[in-house]
Design an enzyme around this catalytic site. Structure first.
Site, PDB file in Angstrom:
ATOM      1  N   ASN A 177      -5.926  -5.444  -6.237  1.00  0.00           N
ATOM      2  CA  ASN A 177      -7.229  -4.745  -5.279  1.00  0.00           C
ATOM      3  C   ASN A 177      -6.828  -3.324  -5.534  1.00  0.00           C
ATOM      4  OD1 ASN A 177      -9.307  -4.263  -3.393  1.00  0.00           O
ATOM      5  ND2 ASN A 177      -7.510  -3.623  -2.442  1.00  0.00           N
ATOM      6  N   ASP A 216       0.753  -1.305   0.162  1.00  0.00           N
ATOM      7  CA  ASP A 216       0.063   0.001   0.047  1.00  0.00           C
ATOM      8  C   ASP A 216       0.895   1.196  -0.029  1.00  0.00           C
ATOM      9  OD1 ASP A 216      -3.259   0.184   0.806  1.00  0.00           O
ATOM     10  OD2 ASP A 216      -2.225   2.260   0.853  1.00  0.00           O
ATOM     11  N   TYR A 250     -12.934   5.235 -14.349  1.00  0.00           N
ATOM     12  CA  TYR A 250     -12.906   4.242 -13.497  1.00  0.00           C
ATOM     13  C   TYR A 250     -13.730   3.165 -14.096  1.00  0.00           C
ATOM     14  CZ  TYR A 250     -14.340   1.294  -9.446  1.00  0.00           C
ATOM     15  OH  TYR A 250     -14.538   0.339  -8.498  1.00  0.00           O
ATOM     16  N   ASP A 272       4.181   2.260  -4.137  1.00  0.00           N
ATOM     17  CA  ASP A 272       3.631   2.793  -5.249  1.00  0.00           C
ATOM     18  C   ASP A 272       3.302   1.970  -6.336  1.00  0.00           C
ATOM     19  OD1 ASP A 272       2.462   4.369  -7.114  1.00  0.00           O
ATOM     20  OD2 ASP A 272       3.985   6.208  -6.981  1.00  0.00           O
ATOM     21  N   VAL A 273       2.193   1.482  -6.700  1.00  0.00           N
ATOM     22  CA  VAL A 273       2.050   0.382  -7.753  1.00  0.00           C
ATOM     23  C   VAL A 273       2.311   0.988  -9.159  1.00  0.00           C
ATOM     24  CG1 VAL A 273       0.498  -1.075  -6.365  1.00  0.00           C
ATOM     25  CG2 VAL A 273      -0.637   0.684  -7.829  1.00  0.00           C
TER      26      VAL A 273
END
Ligand code: ZN
Length: 658
Positions: A488, A441, A555, A461-462
């Site tokens: 997720n 996260d 989104y 940080d993805v």
């Protein structure tokens, strides 16, 4: 070695059981004295039973308790009179001895007493302390260990040659004690095993232990055999090393017959020891004390040839088993400890906790071996003695006591967006099923979600490929691979219609909700392919995939593209035995973004109460993060073993989706 006794921290004099608990914990705090259930202590207390009869009770450590955390309930009360009668028998089988101990306790709920209970009973002192002190074991694991012990302690200790713990050891100790003890005697050294101290008070017995062990430490220091230094070594932490580790884990899991956690250690002496020029000799003598064998096996594996290791283990079993008293069934032949010049040390366990215990034990073993080598040569007990403990019914019972392994024991899950909401609930559901879980996260709080050995929280940080690579390498070094991937992480920006949607906002949503997942899937693919039970990917999608709403273009488009990515992956990766399934939750309100105020205002907007708003679906039910997480975890389990490319709503029923 320093005594940790402090008068003002100790329980009041007179409460012998409380004092027994107190000094047992002091012993347990020093890992160079006892490790993970090792060692035991006792006190003899005069009591009056319900019939008004006086009797003496031995309170001895119960099995399954650690000295460091023991409580009064961890001591088993056994009648002394019976123990002293047992000690006089010419022979007693181990199972019958345990039966006698258990049936002569005064508290039905007490744990099974230590197998060394009879030995504690025959020593004529109120308090008896027993440890497997590193310093003493170092000295006794040498060719002239007994002579060195007599030189150090003279008349102060009784020396007992190695015999397996249990009735025979108690008998031998009784004989030796009767023959050798004198007015100066304050302890007893069990060669290749450990040391006892005793006294009239808890403090006296404890401080004698510390003083005796200190004398062994001083002896080692004088002979250059204390805390032997090794040259420092540089460890590589690269994707190539990680892939090598994952391959090793796949091979070991195959040999074991179940998935294992492989935990790499390069800190302290682990890496320098793995590169020691004589590692091939000094590491292959046997464990420091026989009871380590049930955790580490007799020998660590050198290098990565698992087939050669299992073949050697089978040969060891075939050579030793015929001499055993009764027929034995071979344990799995997979290693529990690995020394490799590139990896350093790898601890192997059916759970992350088991692997951590192996690493703790082996860290001490390295010091013991180096110390004994400096004294002239490390010499462990012969293979026969180690085999007897490894295949001892009572040790096997200790291992079996854990019961059936959890569904995901030995497996590793990787969850993104894990600090709150659905991600956090997924971490809990996967850990509850026994998985080792790595949680990612942006929020720092992810690091402290759990303090258990099967959890690792990483700030990441993805959208940074570099940070994702580093997180994957760290995951594989900590647990050995990646079996389950839960995608997720995602953001839901506030409503904005297409005619006003800035390109930068669109791209930001795409980077987080879509692109990062492509990177993760691609980079995790080599590990998922090696998963012992097949790889699994669970995509946390959205109701907006089948039923989008106005104002959420970025989104909805990102989630729909992710959905299509998952379907293509299901087609491409089926041959690699990797399953990919998606969940489409809706209206999950127990997450960070839904505060009470936001909920109240949205409900009002629709003319509903908050409760009606939460249950605004076909089943009129509330959908929680936990509901979604439980389904995600089940999708990784056997129930969905034959399902891939599926999409499942978890939304209480939505008329637009149905
Ligand atoms: Zn012991």
């Amino acid at each position: 070695m320093q005594s940790l006794w402090q008068d003002d921290a100790a329980p009041a004099a007179g409460d012998d059981l409380a004092l027994r608990v107190h000094t047992s914990r002091l012993l347990g705090r020093d890992k160079s004295l006892v490790l993970h259930g090792g060692g035991n202590t006792s006190v003899k207390i005069a009591e009056t039973n319900v019939c008004g009869e006086a009797e003496e009770i031995l309170y001895v450590k119960g099995s399954g308790w650690d000295l460091e955390t023991i409580e009064a309930a961890g001591f088993s009360p056994v009648r002394m009179a019976h123990l002293l009668k047992l000690a006089k028998l010419p022979a007693l089988s181990d199972p019958e001895m345990v039966n006698q101990l258990v049936t002569h306790q005064t508290r039905a709920s007490a744990p099974v007493p230590s197998v060394e209970a009879i030995l504690h009973a025959i020593l004529p002192y109120r308090f008896v302390d027993h440890t497997h002190a590193d310093a003493v074991v170092t000295i006794t694991n040498t060719a002239d260990g007994e002579a060195r012990i007599r030189e150090i302690y003279g008349q102060d200790v009784v020396v007992v040659p190695y015999v397996m713990p249990g009735f025979d050891l108690a008998r031998l100790c009784a004989e030796r004690f009767a023959a050798e003890s004198g007015p100066r005697t304050i302890g007893m050294v069990l060669l290749n095993h450990g040391i006892f101290s005793f006294g009239d008070t808890a403090k006296e017995s404890y401080e004698r232990m510390i003083a005796l062990v200190d004398r062994a430490e001083q002896y080692l220091k004088k002979h250059g055999a204390w805390n032997v230094a090794l040259p420092t070594a540089e460890a590589a932490h690269t994707p190539e090393v990680a892939r090598g580790l994952a391959k090793l884990r796949a091979d070991i899991s195959m040999a074991a017959g179940f998935p294992v956690v492989v935990s790499r250690r390069t800190d302290g002496k682990f890496l320098p020891y793995a590169r020691h020029p004589e590692a091939a000799t000094i590491s292959q003598q046997g464990p420091a004390t026989p009871d380590h064998v049930i955790r580490t096996k007799r020998l660590p594996m050198l290098g990565r040839d698992v087939d050669a290791y299992t073949e050697a283990y089978r040969a060891y079993f075939a050579a030793q088993e015929p001499a055993a008293k009764d027929r034995k069934t071979m344990l799995d032949p997979a290693p529990r400890a690995v020394l490799d010049p590139e990896f350093g040390f790898c601890a192997i366990g059916r759970t992350a906790q088991d692997a951590a215990i192996v690493a703790d034990i082996y860290g001490h073993t390295i010091d013991i071996i180096l110390g004994a080598t400096a004294l002239g040569g490390y010499r462990a007990l012969p293979a026969k003695d180690i085999f007897d403990v490894e295949y001892w019914d009572l040790e096997q019972a200790k291992l079996k006591k854990g019961g059936k392994p959890a569904a995901f024991a030995g497996e590793v899950a990787f969850v993104t967006g894990a600090a709150s909401g659905i991600g956090k609930a997924c971490v809990e559901s996967l850990m509850a099923r026994g998985a080792a879980v790595v949680a990612l996260d942006l929020n720092e709080s992810v690091k402290t979600l759990s303090s258990k050995a099967n959890f690792l929280g990483l700030v990441c940080d993805v959208t940074s490929e570099e940070q994702l690579h580093a997180a994957i390498v760290q995951t594989v070094e900590t647990f050995g691979g990646i079996d389950m991937l839960v995608l997720n992480a995602g953001i839901f920006p506030g409503g904005c219609r297409i005619d006003a949607l800035p390109t930068a906002d669109w791209q930001r949503v795409m980077r987080i909700n879509l692109d990062s997942n492509l990177t993760l899937m691609r980079e995790c693919h080599p590990y998922l392919k090696l998963a012992p039970r097949g790889g699994r990917v669970v995509v946390i999608g959205s109701k907006n995939v089948p039923a989008p709403g106005p104002g959420a273009a970025a989104y909805s488009a990102a989630k729909a593209a992710l959905n299509q990515l998952a379907r293509v992956a299901a087609l491409e990766w089926g041959a690699d035995n990797i399953r990919i399934n998606s969940l489409h939750p809706n209206a999950v309100f127990d997450t960070g973004i839904w505060t009470e105020e936001v909920l109240a205002s949205r409900a009002k907007h629709y003319g509903l109460t908050v409760d009606e708003y939460k249950r605004n679906n076909v089943l009129k039910t509330e959908v929680t993060s936990r509901d979604v997480a439980e389904l995600a975890a089940e999708m990784c389990g056997p129930l969905f073993a034959k399902t891939t490319g599926a999409q499942l709503p978890v939304d209480g029923g939505n008329d637009r989706v149905i």
